[in-house]
Design a protein around this motif. Structure first.
Motif, PDB file in Angstrom:
ATOM      1  N   ASP A   1      -1.126  54.321  45.370  1.00 54.60           N
ATOM      2  CA  ASP A   1      -1.138  53.030  44.671  1.00 54.60           C
ATOM      3  C   ASP A   1      -0.558  51.932  45.558  1.00 54.60           C
ATOM      4  OD1 ASP A   1      -2.279  54.086  42.402  1.00 54.60           O
ATOM      5  OD2 ASP A   1      -0.380  54.318  41.318  1.00 54.60           O
ATOM      6  N   MET A   2       0.519  52.274  46.253  1.00 53.76           N
ATOM      7  CA  MET A   2       1.153  51.292  47.146  1.00 53.76           C
ATOM      8  C   MET A   2       0.211  50.875  48.277  1.00 53.76           C
ATOM      9  SD  MET A   2       4.984  52.942  47.408  1.00 53.76           S
ATOM     10  CE  MET A   2       5.771  51.623  48.298  1.00 53.76           C
ATOM     11  N   THR A   3      -0.515  51.834  48.838  1.00 51.94           N
ATOM     12  CA  THR A   3      -1.434  51.515  49.944  1.00 51.94           C
ATOM     13  C   THR A   3      -2.618  50.680  49.456  1.00 51.94           C
ATOM     14  OG1 THR A   3      -2.570  53.644  49.661  1.00 51.94           O
ATOM     15  CG2 THR A   3      -0.853  53.533  51.320  1.00 51.94           C
ATOM     16  N   LYS A   4      -3.075  50.961  48.238  1.00 48.43           N
ATOM     17  CA  LYS A   4      -4.180  50.164  47.676  1.00 48.43           C
ATOM     18  C   LYS A   4      -3.752  48.719  47.484  1.00 48.43           C
ATOM     19  CE  LYS A   4      -6.523  53.944  45.240  1.00 48.43           C
ATOM     20  NZ  LYS A   4      -6.748  54.582  43.912  1.00 48.43           N
ATOM     21  N   GLN A   5      -2.544  48.549  46.945  1.00 47.05           N
ATOM     22  CA  GLN A   5      -2.020  47.194  46.751  1.00 47.05           C
ATOM     23  C   GLN A   5      -1.823  46.488  48.089  1.00 47.05           C
ATOM     24  OE1 GLN A   5       1.542  47.347  44.338  1.00 47.05           O
ATOM     25  NE2 GLN A   5       0.542  48.584  42.754  1.00 47.05           N
ATOM     26  N   ALA A   6      -1.302  47.236  49.068  1.00 51.78           N
ATOM     27  CA  ALA A   6      -1.066  46.664  50.398  1.00 51.78           C
ATOM     28  C   ALA A   6      -2.381  46.254  51.054  1.00 51.78           C
ATOM     29  CB  ALA A   6      -0.343  47.677  51.279  1.00 51.78           C
ATOM     30  N   THR A   7      -3.397  47.107  50.923  1.00 52.00           N
ATOM     31  CA  THR A   7      -4.708  46.811  51.508  1.00 52.00           C
ATOM     32  C   THR A   7      -5.342  45.602  50.844  1.00 52.00           C
ATOM     33  OG1 THR A   7      -5.021  49.164  51.974  1.00 52.00           O
ATOM     34  CG2 THR A   7      -6.976  47.768  52.056  1.00 52.00           C
ATOM     35  N   SER A   8      -5.244  45.531  49.519  1.00 52.67           N
ATOM     36  CA  SER A   8      -5.845  44.405  48.798  1.00 52.67           C
ATOM     37  C   SER A   8      -5.137  43.095  49.128  1.00 52.67           C
ATOM     38  CB  SER A   8      -5.813  44.649  47.281  1.00 52.67           C
ATOM     39  OG  SER A   8      -4.477  44.736  46.821  1.00 52.67           O
ATOM     40  N   ARG A   9      -3.813  43.160  49.322  1.00 50.79           N
ATOM     41  CA  ARG A   9      -3.068  41.956  49.708  1.00 50.79           C
ATOM     42  C   ARG A   9      -3.480  41.505  51.101  1.00 50.79           C
ATOM     43  NH1 ARG A   9       1.576  44.265  47.110  1.00 50.79           N
ATOM     44  NH2 ARG A   9       2.337  45.062  49.109  1.00 50.79           N
ATOM     45  N   GLY A  10      -3.690  42.505  51.983  1.00 45.66           N
ATOM     46  CA  GLY A  10      -4.121  42.184  53.347  1.00 45.66           C
ATOM     47  C   GLY A  10      -5.490  41.523  53.361  1.00 45.66           C
ATOM     48  N   ILE A  11      -6.413  42.048  52.557  1.00 47.19           N
ATOM     49  CA  ILE A  11      -7.774  41.469  52.472  1.00 47.19           C
ATOM     50  C   ILE A  11      -7.718  40.076  51.888  1.00 47.19           C
ATOM     51  CG2 ILE A  11     -10.020  41.697  51.324  1.00 47.19           C
ATOM     52  CD1 ILE A  11      -9.596  44.760  51.475  1.00 47.19           C
ATOM     53  N   SER A  12      -6.900  39.911  50.832  1.00 50.96           N
ATOM     54  CA  SER A  12      -6.755  38.603  50.201  1.00 50.96           C
ATOM     55  C   SER A  12      -6.166  37.574  51.154  1.00 50.96           C
ATOM     56  CB  SER A  12      -5.845  38.737  48.967  1.00 50.96           C
ATOM     57  OG  SER A  12      -5.588  37.479  48.395  1.00 50.96           O
ATOM     58  N   LYS A  13      -5.182  38.012  51.955  1.00 49.27           N
ATOM     59  CA  LYS A  13      -4.544  37.116  52.919  1.00 49.27           C
ATOM     60  C   LYS A  13      -5.526  36.687  53.989  1.00 49.27           C
ATOM     61  CE  LYS A  13      -0.454  36.773  55.876  1.00 49.27           C
ATOM     62  NZ  LYS A  13       0.736  37.468  56.389  1.00 49.27           N
ATOM     63  N   ARG A  14      -6.354  37.644  54.480  1.00 52.66           N
ATOM     64  CA  ARG A  14      -7.343  37.313  55.527  1.00 52.66           C
ATOM     65  C   ARG A  14      -8.417  36.372  55.002  1.00 52.66           C
ATOM     66  NH1 ARG A  14      -6.562  42.783  56.881  1.00 52.66           N
ATOM     67  NH2 ARG A  14      -8.409  43.431  55.717  1.00 52.66           N
ATOM     68  N   SER A  15      -8.778  36.521  53.732  1.00 56.24           N
ATOM     69  CA  SER A  15      -9.837  35.677  53.167  1.00 56.24           C
ATOM     70  C   SER A  15      -9.400  34.248  52.977  1.00 56.24           C
ATOM     71  CB  SER A  15     -10.295  36.248  51.816  1.00 56.24           C
ATOM     72  OG  SER A  15      -9.228  36.177  50.862  1.00 56.24           O
ATOM     73  N   HIS A  16      -8.065  34.037  52.938  1.00 56.39           N
ATOM     74  CA  HIS A  16      -7.538  32.675  52.766  1.00 56.39           C
ATOM     75  C   HIS A  16      -7.188  32.015  54.095  1.00 56.39           C
ATOM     76  CE1 HIS A  16      -7.020  34.075  48.590  1.00 56.39           C
ATOM     77  NE2 HIS A  16      -7.037  32.771  48.277  1.00 56.39           N
ATOM     78  N   THR A  17      -7.406  32.733  55.193  1.00 49.65           N
ATOM     79  CA  THR A  17      -7.099  32.138  56.508  1.00 49.65           C
ATOM     80  C   THR A  17      -8.371  31.673  57.194  1.00 49.65           C
ATOM     81  OG1 THR A  17      -7.161  34.368  57.495  1.00 49.65           O
ATOM     82  CG2 THR A  17      -5.001  33.495  56.839  1.00 49.65           C
TER      83      THR A  17
END
Length: 203
Positions: free
Chosen positions: A187-203
């Protein structure tokens, strides 16, 4: 430029000296060194600035990236305070948190400088984790237990090294792989991955 040319400042300074060419050469080298320092100052400043930014960036490293690094190696997990906390919580579900607590106690023990405190801490750790039927007995073999017992007679910062290493190996080979497969870490890795994708999409 040769120092024998008319009007050379170095010539007037060196006039009358037997070592005229050597002195002028030394002056030329000195000027060259100073020019080199001046020329490289901007580059040096850039390097320092870049280094500072990198260090600042590492301090601000996204915690989600840290979570993903825990699966790279057991060392990476143990280097992270939040990683140790997460692993400890997992070990509690398996009723084996005493292994990590012992390892952490040994790490703290190694930092002890007072010989008096070293001896008292060593006895306390041995009684809590190592001796037979200890309240939080760790899973080590009889031979390692006896070696550790003998080490207490002249307690040094290394007296638990063998027992600590055995406990660490047990966690790395047994508990750590299960932790990586656990629902909580997934669960932690899924959240971490989704945060990473979300962060990249906003840059």
């Amino acid at each position: 430029m040769s120092c024998w040319m008319p009007g050379c400042p170095a010539l007037s300074m060196c006039r009358g000296l037997a070592a005229l060419p050597i002195t002028c050469l030394e002056r030329a080298k000195d000027l060259k060194t100073r020019l080199g320092i001046l020329l490289h100052k901007p580059e040096l400043g850039h390097r320092i600035g870049t280094s500072s930014k990198l260090q600042l960036g590492s301090r601000r490293r996204d915690s989600s990236q840290e979570v993903l690094e825990w699966r790279e190696s057991f060392d990476q997990l143990l280097k992270s305070k939040s990683g140790v906390t997460a692993f400890h919580t997992f070990l509690k579900t398996e009723f084996s948190e005493e292994n990590l607590d012992f390892w952490l106690a040994c790490e703290d023990f190694k930092k002890t400088r007072s010989k008096t405190k070293l001896a008292s801490k060593a006895n306390r750790i041995f009684e809590e984790f190592v001796q037979n039927e200890a309240p939080r007995e760790v899973n080590i073999d009889h031979e390692t237990r006896e070696i550790t017992r003998k080490n207490l007679s002249g307690a040094t910062s290394a007296c638990f090294n063998e027992a600590q290493a055995k406990t660490r190996t047990l966690m790395e080979k047994d508990s750590y792989p299960r932790f990586l497969k656990s629902a909580s870490y997934q669960d932690m890795t899924k959240q971490a991955t989704s945060r990473g994708i979300s962060k990249r999409s906003h840059t």
